[in-house]
Scaffold this active site. Structure first.
Site, PDB file in Angstrom:
ATOM      1  N   SER A 259      16.750  11.077  25.035  1.00 48.77           N
ATOM      2  CA  SER A 259      18.088  11.452  24.581  1.00 48.77           C
ATOM      3  C   SER A 259      19.153  10.557  25.229  1.00 48.77           C
ATOM      4  O   SER A 259      19.120   9.349  25.069  1.00 48.77           O
ATOM      5  CB  SER A 259      18.325  12.938  24.850  1.00 48.77           C
ATOM      6  OG  SER A 259      19.396  13.438  24.083  1.00 48.77           O
TER       7      SER A 259
ATOM      8  N   ASP B 293      15.281  15.180  19.056  1.00 49.81           N
ATOM      9  CA  ASP B 293      15.524  14.956  20.481  1.00 49.81           C
ATOM     10  C   ASP B 293      14.264  15.155  21.336  1.00 49.81           C
ATOM     11  O   ASP B 293      13.634  16.207  21.300  1.00 49.81           O
ATOM     12  CB  ASP B 293      16.609  15.928  20.945  1.00 49.81           C
ATOM     13  CG  ASP B 293      17.197  15.571  22.292  1.00 49.81           C
ATOM     14  OD1 ASP B 293      16.433  15.287  23.222  1.00 49.81           O
ATOM     15  OD2 ASP B 293      18.439  15.597  22.407  1.00 49.81           O
TER      16      ASP B 293
END
Length: 264
Positions: A42, A154
């Site tokens: 991320s 993610d």
């Protein structure tokens, strides 16, 4: 500096708190330690990719302070996410110079999760910007990224701090930067805060079990920084640098003495 040891750095998820990665890398760089490998999840993949491209840390810091939400937010009809993610990807293409993984100065791995198989996916080929965009696709906020037969979101869903990934790349010593599960008293004002906070809470237990994968763990004091407090870049960077300095001293001692790390 590293002698026979290969040093890997794992940069974790954390949205605005992830700006602390800049400070941690700065502390390492000032001590003469440049990573042989980088893995990021991320926000960690954003900072890691720019550093692996060769951008100076001061430049990354300045860019972070200048990027406002309107540059990367492109609201869409909420089919698979509130934000389409096209603007974010375009910005990443610009910042990375459209590089592929093979063109990077430092080997990089980016962590995402495939919604179809439910498994972690480590990206090391093709477009860096596309991979980072996938790693940043917070479920419910950003639309997933389609790659081949995968639908990627993610990486923090399954691995917030990719220490095991950077070790698998060949690192003998792994420095993990964990910007934590937000526990501060920041306000939860809108759906972005609700969704990002929910993902963090759900991944907490998995994250605790993965900490042992690192040799040295840097934990910046960024609890009070909210997920989208990107305007607090100075504070985040300083926290990362302060947290990393004492551990960098340990790292340089290990590298100079050539002694193995006593792992738990």
């Amino acid at each position: 500096m590293a002698g026979n040891y290969k040093v890997g750095v794992a940069l974790g998820a954390g949205l605005a708190r992830g700006l602390a990665h800049i400070g941690a890398l700065k502390a390492m760089e000032e001590a003469g330690v440049v990573p042989d490998y980088i893995a990021g999840t991320s926000m960690g993949s954003v900072i890691g990719s720019l550093y692996a491209c060769g951008l100076r840390l001061e430049m990354i810091k300045r860019l972070a302070g200048q990027i406002s939400r309107r540059l990367w937010m492109d609201p869409t009809f909420p089919h698979k996410g509130l934000i389409a993610g096209d603007r974010l990807e375009e910005m990443l293409y610009l910042l990375t110079g459209r590089r592929t993984f093979s063109q990077l100065k430092i080997p990089l791995a980016v962590v995402a999760v495939d919604l179809i198989s439910g498994e972690k996916v480590v990206l090391r080929e093709g477009s860096v910007a596309r991979a980072v965009r996938a790693s940043c696709a917070i479920p419910g906020i950003f639309s997933p990224v389609k790659m081949e037969q995968k639908m990627l979101v993610d990486g923090g869903v399954l691995q917030r701090v990719p220490a095991s990934v950077v070790r698998a790349m060949g690192a003998d010593l792994v420095v993990a930067v964990d910007v934590g599960i937000a526990a501060g008293s920041y306000r939860i004002d809108h759906i972005f805060d609700v969704l990002s906070r929910s993902i963090e809470i759900m991944s907490r237990e998995i994250h605790q079990a993965q900490k042992q994968d690192a040799d040295l763990l840097v934990v910046p004091a960024v609890d009070g920084i909210g997920p989208f407090d990107f305007h607090r870049v100075e504070e985040a960077v300083e926290s990362g640098e302060a947290a990393a300095r004492p551990l960098v001293l340990q790292l340089t001692k290990i590298l100079k003495e050539g002694k193995p790390v006593a792992r738990k």
